[in-house]
Motif scaffolding. Structure first.
Motif, PDB file in Angstrom:
ATOM      1  N   LEU A   1     -22.322  62.950   6.732  1.00 45.22           N
ATOM      2  CA  LEU A   1     -21.087  63.727   6.868  1.00 45.22           C
ATOM      3  C   LEU A   1     -21.301  64.941   7.763  1.00 45.22           C
ATOM      4  O   LEU A   1     -20.444  65.269   8.600  1.00 45.22           O
ATOM      5  CB  LEU A   1     -20.578  64.165   5.495  1.00 45.22           C
ATOM      6  N   ALA A   2     -22.425  65.623   7.616  1.00 48.36           N
ATOM      7  CA  ALA A   2     -22.722  66.782   8.465  1.00 48.36           C
ATOM      8  C   ALA A   2     -22.852  66.360   9.925  1.00 48.36           C
ATOM      9  O   ALA A   2     -22.367  67.060  10.830  1.00 48.36           O
ATOM     10  CB  ALA A   2     -24.002  67.474   7.988  1.00 48.36           C
ATOM     11  N   GLU A   3     -23.485  65.226  10.175  1.00 46.55           N
ATOM     12  CA  GLU A   3     -23.610  64.697  11.540  1.00 46.55           C
ATOM     13  C   GLU A   3     -22.220  64.402  12.117  1.00 46.55           C
ATOM     14  O   GLU A   3     -21.914  64.761  13.253  1.00 46.55           O
ATOM     15  CB  GLU A   3     -24.453  63.427  11.526  1.00 46.55           C
ATOM     16  N   PHE A   4     -21.368  63.775  11.316  1.00 41.07           N
ATOM     17  CA  PHE A   4     -20.003  63.465  11.749  1.00 41.07           C
ATOM     18  C   PHE A   4     -19.228  64.745  12.063  1.00 41.07           C
ATOM     19  O   PHE A   4     -18.557  64.836  13.096  1.00 41.07           O
ATOM     20  CB  PHE A   4     -19.292  62.654  10.672  1.00 41.07           C
ATOM     21  N   ARG A   5     -19.338  65.737  11.199  1.00 40.29           N
ATOM     22  CA  ARG A   5     -18.618  67.000  11.415  1.00 40.29           C
ATOM     23  C   ARG A   5     -19.117  67.699  12.678  1.00 40.29           C
ATOM     24  O   ARG A   5     -18.336  68.296  13.417  1.00 40.29           O
ATOM     25  CB  ARG A   5     -18.744  67.890  10.188  1.00 40.29           C
ATOM     26  N   ALA A   6     -20.423  67.622  12.936  1.00 42.31           N
ATOM     27  CA  ALA A   6     -20.970  68.225  14.164  1.00 42.31           C
ATOM     28  C   ALA A   6     -20.432  67.514  15.389  1.00 42.31           C
ATOM     29  O   ALA A   6     -20.096  68.155  16.395  1.00 42.31           O
ATOM     30  CB  ALA A   6     -22.496  68.176  14.133  1.00 42.31           C
ATOM     31  N   ILE A   7     -20.320  66.189  15.338  1.00 36.66           N
ATOM     32  CA  ILE A   7     -19.767  65.433  16.443  1.00 36.66           C
ATOM     33  C   ILE A   7     -18.310  65.838  16.669  1.00 36.66           C
ATOM     34  O   ILE A   7     -17.887  66.064  17.803  1.00 36.66           O
ATOM     35  CB  ILE A   7     -19.878  63.909  16.174  1.00 36.66           C
ATOM     36  N   GLN A   8     -17.559  65.940  15.576  1.00 40.46           N
ATOM     37  CA  GLN A   8     -16.144  66.309  15.678  1.00 40.46           C
ATOM     38  C   GLN A   8     -15.975  67.709  16.261  1.00 40.46           C
ATOM     39  O   GLN A   8     -15.017  67.979  16.982  1.00 40.46           O
ATOM     40  CB  GLN A   8     -15.466  66.247  14.305  1.00 40.46           C
ATOM     41  N   ALA A   9     -16.904  68.595  15.959  1.00 39.07           N
ATOM     42  CA  ALA A   9     -16.841  69.970  16.461  1.00 39.07           C
ATOM     43  C   ALA A   9     -17.418  70.101  17.864  1.00 39.07           C
ATOM     44  O   ALA A   9     -17.419  71.175  18.442  1.00 39.07           O
ATOM     45  CB  ALA A   9     -17.601  70.904  15.502  1.00 39.07           C
ATOM     46  N   GLY A  10     -17.927  68.991  18.407  1.00 36.88           N
ATOM     47  CA  GLY A  10     -18.502  69.028  19.737  1.00 36.88           C
ATOM     48  C   GLY A  10     -19.913  69.546  19.773  1.00 36.88           C
ATOM     49  O   GLY A  10     -20.439  69.862  20.832  1.00 36.88           O
ATOM     50  N   GLY A  11     -20.582  69.600  18.597  1.00 31.40           N
ATOM     51  CA  GLY A  11     -21.927  70.146  18.536  1.00 31.40           C
ATOM     52  C   GLY A  11     -23.021  69.122  18.631  1.00 31.40           C
ATOM     53  O   GLY A  11     -24.182  69.447  18.528  1.00 31.40           O
TER      54      GLY A  11
END
Length: 95
Positions: A83-93
């Motif tokens: 989930l953290a990886e997905f959220r980072a992708i969504q945030a462009g990180g």
């Protein structure tokens, strides 16, 4: 050409994971469908894309279905890390 929602883009995998929130307080369970890299975040080896299987579990009086997989390298993907990886992708990180 865009890919369908059922076919992940090359280099990615789409899975259903258990989300119990990010805070200290328990807020219940939800199932999130996320798309992440098909590479292990620890060693960059392949993730277990070919081993994705359904897992049913019971919690708080409800039944839920999520995905499980086995990485060939032996590293274990915790749902919270996915989930953290997905959220980072969504945030462009993420790359």
């Amino acid at each position: 050409m865009p890919t369908s929602s059922t076919t992940p883009a090359p280099g990615t995998m789409t899975v259903r994971v258990c989300d119990r929130g990010t805070g200290r307080d328990y807020v219940g369970v939800s199932v999130r469908t996320v798309t992440v890299s098909d590479r292990c975040p620890q060693c960059d080896g392949p993730r277990g894309v070919d081993t994705i299987r359904n897992h049913n579990f019971h919690e708080d009086g409800e039944w839920y279905s999520v995905d499980r997989w086995t990485n060939p390298c032996g590293h274990i993907d915790m749902y919270s890390a996915v989930l953290a990886e997905f959220r980072a992708i969504q945030a462009g990180g993420a790359e």
